[in-house]
Design a protein around this motif. Structure first.
Motif, PDB file in Angstrom:
ATOM      1  N   VAL A  22      22.848 -20.821 -38.339  1.00 27.48           N
ATOM      2  CA  VAL A  22      21.821 -20.139 -38.919  1.00 27.48           C
ATOM      3  C   VAL A  22      20.784 -20.728 -39.186  1.00 27.48           C
ATOM      4  O   VAL A  22      19.645 -20.666 -39.081  1.00 27.48           O
ATOM      5  CB  VAL A  22      22.522 -19.179 -40.218  1.00 27.48           C
ATOM      6  N   ASP A  23      21.066 -22.161 -39.849  1.00 29.48           N
ATOM      7  CA  ASP A  23      20.057 -23.213 -40.098  1.00 29.48           C
ATOM      8  C   ASP A  23      19.226 -23.411 -38.871  1.00 29.48           C
ATOM      9  O   ASP A  23      17.962 -23.553 -39.023  1.00 29.48           O
ATOM     10  CB  ASP A  23      20.523 -24.231 -40.891  1.00 29.48           C
ATOM     11  N   ALA A  24      19.865 -23.746 -37.802  1.00 26.95           N
ATOM     12  CA  ALA A  24      19.067 -24.379 -36.845  1.00 26.95           C
ATOM     13  C   ALA A  24      18.587 -23.548 -35.965  1.00 26.95           C
ATOM     14  O   ALA A  24      17.501 -23.525 -35.343  1.00 26.95           O
ATOM     15  CB  ALA A  24      20.201 -25.405 -35.839  1.00 26.95           C
ATOM     16  N   LEU A  25      19.228 -22.291 -35.595  1.00 21.69           N
ATOM     17  CA  LEU A  25      18.844 -21.107 -34.711  1.00 21.69           C
ATOM     18  C   LEU A  25      17.766 -19.969 -35.279  1.00 21.69           C
ATOM     19  O   LEU A  25      17.043 -19.577 -34.812  1.00 21.69           O
ATOM     20  CB  LEU A  25      19.859 -20.780 -33.968  1.00 21.69           C
ATOM     21  N   TYR A  26      18.503 -19.760 -36.611  1.00 20.30           N
ATOM     22  CA  TYR A  26      17.798 -18.620 -36.766  1.00 20.30           C
ATOM     23  C   TYR A  26      17.338 -18.558 -38.310  1.00 20.30           C
ATOM     24  O   TYR A  26      17.227 -17.761 -38.898  1.00 20.30           O
ATOM     25  CB  TYR A  26      18.951 -17.361 -36.971  1.00 20.30           C
ATOM     26  N   GLY A  27      16.567 -19.672 -38.583  1.00 23.66           N
ATOM     27  CA  GLY A  27      16.235 -19.866 -40.019  1.00 23.66           C
ATOM     28  C   GLY A  27      15.115 -19.128 -40.370  1.00 23.66           C
ATOM     29  O   GLY A  27      14.797 -18.641 -41.689  1.00 23.66           O
ATOM     30  N   ASP A  28      14.398 -18.529 -39.570  1.00 28.04           N
ATOM     31  CA  ASP A  28      13.280 -17.521 -39.953  1.00 28.04           C
ATOM     32  C   ASP A  28      13.773 -16.247 -39.950  1.00 28.04           C
ATOM     33  O   ASP A  28      12.959 -15.286 -39.663  1.00 28.04           O
ATOM     34  CB  ASP A  28      12.017 -18.126 -39.116  1.00 28.04           C
ATOM     35  N   CYS A  29      14.833 -15.846 -39.784  1.00 29.89           N
ATOM     36  CA  CYS A  29      15.411 -14.493 -39.595  1.00 29.89           C
ATOM     37  C   CYS A  29      16.056 -13.978 -41.136  1.00 29.89           C
ATOM     38  O   CYS A  29      16.539 -14.805 -41.757  1.00 29.89           O
ATOM     39  CB  CYS A  29      16.412 -14.176 -38.662  1.00 29.89           C
ATOM     40  N   PRO A  30      15.748 -12.820 -41.441  1.00 28.00           N
ATOM     41  CA  PRO A  30      16.423 -12.181 -42.655  1.00 28.00           C
ATOM     42  C   PRO A  30      18.176 -12.326 -42.749  1.00 28.00           C
ATOM     43  O   PRO A  30      18.487 -12.546 -41.454  1.00 28.00           O
ATOM     44  CB  PRO A  30      16.054 -10.815 -42.704  1.00 28.00           C
ATOM     45  N   GLY A  31      18.787 -12.545 -43.676  1.00 24.26           N
ATOM     46  CA  GLY A  31      20.241 -12.811 -43.573  1.00 24.26           C
ATOM     47  C   GLY A  31      20.942 -11.989 -42.744  1.00 24.26           C
ATOM     48  O   GLY A  31      21.692 -12.380 -41.986  1.00 24.26           O
TER      49      GLY A  31
ATOM     50  N   ARG B 204       8.169 -23.840 -35.608  1.00 26.03           N
ATOM     51  CA  ARG B 204       8.951 -24.233 -36.612  1.00 26.03           C
ATOM     52  C   ARG B 204      10.542 -24.298 -36.249  1.00 26.03           C
ATOM     53  O   ARG B 204      11.549 -23.985 -36.874  1.00 26.03           O
ATOM     54  CB  ARG B 204       8.911 -23.082 -37.654  1.00 26.03           C
ATOM     55  N   ASP B 205      10.741 -24.908 -35.065  1.00 28.20           N
ATOM     56  CA  ASP B 205      11.816 -24.889 -34.148  1.00 28.20           C
ATOM     57  C   ASP B 205      12.819 -25.963 -35.152  1.00 28.20           C
ATOM     58  O   ASP B 205      12.251 -26.983 -35.343  1.00 28.20           O
ATOM     59  CB  ASP B 205      11.683 -25.191 -32.755  1.00 28.20           C
ATOM     60  N   ARG B 206      14.031 -25.680 -35.271  1.00 26.39           N
ATOM     61  CA  ARG B 206      14.922 -26.854 -35.891  1.00 26.39           C
ATOM     62  C   ARG B 206      15.883 -27.124 -34.784  1.00 26.39           C
ATOM     63  O   ARG B 206      16.764 -27.920 -35.293  1.00 26.39           O
ATOM     64  CB  ARG B 206      15.694 -26.385 -37.124  1.00 26.39           C
ATOM     65  N   ALA B 207      15.983 -26.490 -33.630  1.00 29.39           N
ATOM     66  CA  ALA B 207      16.815 -26.787 -32.519  1.00 29.39           C
ATOM     67  C   ALA B 207      16.335 -27.875 -31.564  1.00 29.39           C
ATOM     68  O   ALA B 207      16.969 -28.903 -31.109  1.00 29.39           O
ATOM     69  CB  ALA B 207      17.551 -25.729 -32.209  1.00 29.39           C
ATOM     70  N   VAL B 208      15.203 -27.615 -31.240  1.00 27.29           N
ATOM     71  CA  VAL B 208      14.497 -28.468 -30.142  1.00 27.29           C
ATOM     72  C   VAL B 208      13.060 -28.801 -30.848  1.00 27.29           C
ATOM     73  O   VAL B 208      12.360 -27.889 -31.037  1.00 27.29           O
ATOM     74  CB  VAL B 208      14.322 -27.751 -28.806  1.00 27.29           C
ATOM     75  N   ASP B 209      12.959 -29.976 -30.939  1.00 30.38           N
ATOM     76  CA  ASP B 209      11.859 -30.453 -31.725  1.00 30.38           C
ATOM     77  C   ASP B 209      10.537 -30.262 -30.901  1.00 30.38           C
ATOM     78  O   ASP B 209      10.336 -30.003 -29.759  1.00 30.38           O
ATOM     79  CB  ASP B 209      11.806 -32.303 -31.268  1.00 30.38           C
TER      80      ASP B 209
ATOM     81  N   THR C 107       7.226 -19.910 -35.136  1.00 27.52           N
ATOM     82  CA  THR C 107       8.390 -19.235 -35.191  1.00 27.52           C
ATOM     83  C   THR C 107       9.526 -20.422 -35.276  1.00 27.52           C
ATOM     84  O   THR C 107       9.284 -21.397 -35.033  1.00 27.52           O
ATOM     85  CB  THR C 107       8.876 -18.258 -34.218  1.00 27.52           C
ATOM     86  N   GLY C 108      10.853 -20.002 -35.535  1.00 24.19           N
ATOM     87  CA  GLY C 108      11.761 -20.704 -35.329  1.00 24.19           C
ATOM     88  C   GLY C 108      12.546 -20.804 -33.658  1.00 24.19           C
ATOM     89  O   GLY C 108      11.509 -20.331 -32.951  1.00 24.19           O
ATOM     90  N   HIS C 109      13.338 -21.126 -33.653  1.00 25.23           N
ATOM     91  CA  HIS C 109      14.042 -21.651 -32.088  1.00 25.23           C
ATOM     92  C   HIS C 109      14.125 -20.213 -31.295  1.00 25.23           C
ATOM     93  O   HIS C 109      14.013 -20.127 -30.307  1.00 25.23           O
ATOM     94  CB  HIS C 109      15.268 -22.032 -32.138  1.00 25.23           C
ATOM     95  N   SER C 110      14.258 -18.892 -32.086  1.00 25.41           N
ATOM     96  CA  SER C 110      14.892 -17.749 -31.547  1.00 25.41           C
ATOM     97  C   SER C 110      13.988 -16.502 -31.576  1.00 25.41           C
ATOM     98  O   SER C 110      14.366 -15.629 -32.349  1.00 25.41           O
ATOM     99  CB  SER C 110      16.101 -17.391 -31.707  1.00 25.41           C
TER     100      SER C 110
END
Length: 237
Positions: free
Chosen positions: A125-134, A173-178, A197-200
């Motif tokens: 969740v933290d790495a791939l979907y950190g910008d998604c609602p729970g 805002r990707d946390r998986a690929v710099d 956005t984040g990674h996804s």
């Protein structure tokens, strides 16, 4: 619309992760294929996507996410290539050689007894979907599957981005690929833009992905630009 889209997922992911994007595109009359990877090697994954492209009656926008960028790099016959926070390998390069996963994503990887790996749900969740609602992040994590070893070290046989128009989307805002690596890879593509956005984003902001594919199929940038502006600053190159 007279064209089609092929959506290519990354490691650990499944076609179902693209369901919101695929449904929206199909509702507009666009033919959509979302091939299943997990064929055991980059070569086998590439062959599966090539078969999906070849089966379409119309030219396709081919979108690859993360590792999916290595896959689409080896596929011929696309109308346009889209690299979404993805790897754009050159001669002799693999996703792993280009930098691969961030330390945050590597820490989420859990080895399995049979040589496969999976992702720890909370860390995923933290790495791939950190910008998604729970609830949305939980849905996406629930779709993840174990990954066979070695795919990220595969080297594409062809480099289609050298002869096919391409667009790179940097996920800032990707946390998986710099994102810094993404910007370097984006310089290899014909065009580039940046989303906040984040990674996804196909999970967190599917309207952005839908608008971009529509833009590339119609030649009109208005819809995609409006969707991007609603989400924050963007940059095209």
């Amino acid at each position: 619309m007279g064209a089609a889209a092929v959506l290519v997922h990354g490691l650990y992911h499944r076609p179902g992760h693209f369901a919101p994007v695929a449904a929206a595109l199909r509702a507009e009359g666009i033919e959509v294929a979302v091939p299943e990877l997990h064929r055991g090697s980059l070569a086998a994954d590439t062959a599966a996507v090539q078969a999906a492209v070849d089966a379409l009656e119309e030219p396709a926008v081919l979108l690859g996410h993360s590792y999916g960028g290595s896959v689409i790099t080896g596929v011929r016959g696309a109308l346009h290539l889209v690299y979404l926070a993805a790897f754009v390998p050159d001669a002799g390069e693999s996703a792993a050689a280009l930098g691969g996963a961030s330390s945050r994503l590597r820490e989420a990887i859990v080895p399995g007894p049979d040589g496969t790996t999976s992702l720890h749900p909370g860390r995923a969740v933290d790495a791939l979907y950190g910008d998604c609602p729970g609830p949305l992040a939980a849905w996406a994590v629930g779709l993840l599957r174990p990954q066979a070893p070695g795919c990220g070290r595969g080297v594409p046989e062809h480099r289609s981005w050298k002869r096919t128009p391409s667009t790179y989307v940097v996920c800032a805002r990707d946390r998986a690929v710099d994102p810094a690596l993404q910007r370097t890879l984006a310089a290899r593509c014909t065009h580039a833009r940046e989303w906040p956005t984040g990674h996804s984003p196909f999970v967190s902001r599917p309207a952005l992905v839908v608008a971009l594919v529509r833009e590339l199929l119609t030649g009109s940038g208005v819809a995609a630009r409006r969707a991007e502006e609603a989400g924050g600053d963007t940059a095209d190159r």
